[in-house]
Design an enzyme around this catalytic site. Structure first.
Site, PDB file in Angstrom:
ATOM      1  N   HIS A  37       0.844  -1.203   0.000  1.00 48.43           N
ATOM      2  CA  HIS A  37       0.000   0.000   0.000  1.00 48.43           C
ATOM      3  C   HIS A  37       0.883   1.259   0.000  1.00 48.43           C
ATOM      4  O   HIS A  37       0.645   2.193  -0.752  1.00 48.43           O
ATOM      5  CB  HIS A  37      -0.899   0.027   1.240  1.00 48.43           C
ATOM      6  CG  HIS A  37      -2.125  -0.822   1.119  1.00 48.43           C
ATOM      7  ND1 HIS A  37      -2.193  -2.089   1.645  1.00 48.43           N
ATOM      8  CD2 HIS A  37      -3.325  -0.600   0.548  1.00 48.43           C
ATOM      9  CE1 HIS A  37      -3.396  -2.595   1.397  1.00 48.43           C
ATOM     10  NE2 HIS A  37      -4.100  -1.722   0.735  1.00 48.43           N
ATOM     11  N   LYS A 100     -10.496  -9.755   6.159  1.00 45.90           N
ATOM     12  CA  LYS A 100     -11.180 -10.345   7.312  1.00 45.90           C
ATOM     13  C   LYS A 100     -11.069  -9.423   8.514  1.00 45.90           C
ATOM     14  O   LYS A 100     -10.183  -8.566   8.574  1.00 45.90           O
ATOM     15  CB  LYS A 100     -10.597 -11.730   7.636  1.00 45.90           C
ATOM     16  CG  LYS A 100      -9.147 -11.714   8.105  1.00 45.90           C
ATOM     17  CD  LYS A 100      -8.993 -12.036   9.558  1.00 45.90           C
ATOM     18  CE  LYS A 100      -7.518 -12.161   9.945  1.00 45.90           C
ATOM     19  NZ  LYS A 100      -7.295 -11.976  11.383  1.00 45.90           N
TER      20      LYS A 100
END
Lengths: 167, 275
Positions: A37, A100
């Protein structure tokens, strides 16, 4: 009734998903964790080798014989990447995140796979299509995975911002 | 001995202890929500698949932690060397994900070794054989752990409140249903050590001390009434078990540490004979 999705997806398809739906994804998905990222947001758009339209929060366990093969590749905790999500959607038009544990961001649709189910997830990976930025280490590199019927995934946050994690 | 360590590591990642599988099956029967059941069904299917294929059930093959119960005449240096070489070789052979990095530069060592890692806890025993326990600790659950130095006046209520607060703020992040290890008392570091060691006790057992066993039961009940549920989607099962270990502490302090463990509670033992 489970919904079958194929990447890339149209905005139309993405908008139709409702929190609580069970879906299976086929096609290309791209992994990213902290380091990926950070690098993706630092570099110019033209220097990015992949489409981040569907991001999979995962650091797969892979092995290379002749080709890379996914051994175990379940999702990782999405909350660690919360702060990158608005920037990713803005820069790359990210439509779907698979992960998740829950996020608060409402900029894109969030699908969840059961944490810890790495063997089950790897069974859906037909091919490791490519790897980028392997200098970041195996978990943090960007893995381009071709999946077939990856799931059952749960739509945890839909395009209207309904979230299964809000209680 | 190195080969034995590699096999120990492989076994821990491919097969969950039976008590954990039993508890997950019971949770599946207990839940009635569709999504909670789906999560547990995935877990049970994943456990079966990993065992059948002999592969790591979770891609996070953890930080390598060992507990060694040294026999009387055991060669500690040789055991240490076998563990280190075993981790290195298992990384290639099992395989394990390369998880170990420098904390500041974040550079990955590529072999799961690093300063102070694998973490080896040395214990002494009078037995004729050395026992080695391997506990790979995943980061998703470890990151949800917490320590607090309570005031003695906060007492039992303070302890319960802190454990519940820790589990509540973790939500779905540590891959519930979790196993919660709690260390009470001792010093700042001893409480943390006890919290982790609490995870090594089977989850179908209770503390030998009546008051601690009672606290284990009460806390589990209160945690499960939080409703976080499997993977945070809501449900009856947020934790499978609370295990508590304790030590005496200073009259002016009350350290409490909560070490959270994911449902994939992987650990295994091996017995090493001779030297």
């Amino acid at each position: 009734m489970a919904i079958k999705l194929k990447t890339p997806m149209s905005d139309e398809q993405v908008k139709k998903l409702k929190a609580g739906d069970v879906v299976y994804v086929s096609g290309e998905i791209v992994t990213a964790r902290d380091r990926a990222h950070q690098r993706a947001l630092e570099l110019r758009r033209s220097e990015i080798p992949v489409s981040f339209e569907v991001i999979y929060h995962s650091g797969p366990l892979v092995k290379k014989n002749r080709e890379w093969r996914a051994i175990s590749c379940g999702p990782t905790t999405s909350a660690r990447f919360e702060k990158y999500i608005p920037k990713m959607t803005k820069k790359f038009g990210t439509k779907i995140i698979i992960g998740k544990g829950g996020i608060e961001a409402k900029n894109c649709v969030y699908l969840c796979f059961t944490g810890g189910c790495g063997a089950l997830a790897a069974r859906a990976v037909k091919r490791v299509k490519a790897v980028h930025w392997l200098d970041l280490g195996m978990p943090e590199a960007v893995w381009v995975l071709e999946v077939e019927n990856f799931g059952p995934l749960v739509v945890a946050i839909d395009a209207r911002g309904n979230s299964l994690f809000k209680r | 001995m190195k080969e034995q360590i590699v096999e120990l590591i492989r076994r821990a990642h491919a097969q969950l202890p039976r008590d954990v599988v039993t508890a997950l099956r019971a949770a599946y029967r207990r839940e009635d929500g569709e999504i909670a059941r789906l999560q547990l069904r995935n877990m049970l299917e994943n456990i079966k698949l990993a065992k059948k294929l002999g592969i790591p059930m979770c891609q996070d093959t953890g930080l390598p932690i060992f507990y060694v119960y040294l026999a009387k005449n055991a060669d500690r240096k040789a055991i240490e060397k076998a563990i280190i070489q075993g981790v290195k070789e298992a990384t290639q052979k099992v395989p394990l994900r390369q998880n170990v990095v420098n904390p500041l530069t974040r550079k990955n060592s590529g072999n799961n070794l690093g300063e102070g890692i694998p973490l080896i806890n040395w214990k002494f025993s009078n037995r004729s054989a050395t026992e080695i326990l391997y506990l790979p600790k995943g980061a998703g659950s470890e990151n949800c752990s917490a320590a607090k130095m309570l005031k003695p006046s906060e007492g039992l209520e303070g302890i319960k409140e802190f454990v519940l607060e820790t589990v509540k703020s973790a939500g779905g992040k540590p891959c519930p249903p979790t196993i919660v290890g709690v260390g009470i008392g001792g010093s700042f570091d001893l409480a943390a050590k006890l919290a982790k060691e609490a995870l090594l006790r089977p989850i179908n057992s209770y503390s030998k001390r009546g008051d601690i066993a009672r606290l284990e039961k009460e806390l589990l009940k209160e945690i499960n009434s939080l409703g976080i549920g499997p993977m945070g989607f809501g449900g009856r099962t947020t934790s499978l078990k609370v295990n508590i270990e304790y030590a005496a502490c200073h009259t002016a302090s009350l350290p409490v540490v909560v070490n959270v463990q994911c449902w994939a509670h992987r650990y295994a033992r091996a017995i090493v004979h001779g030297n």
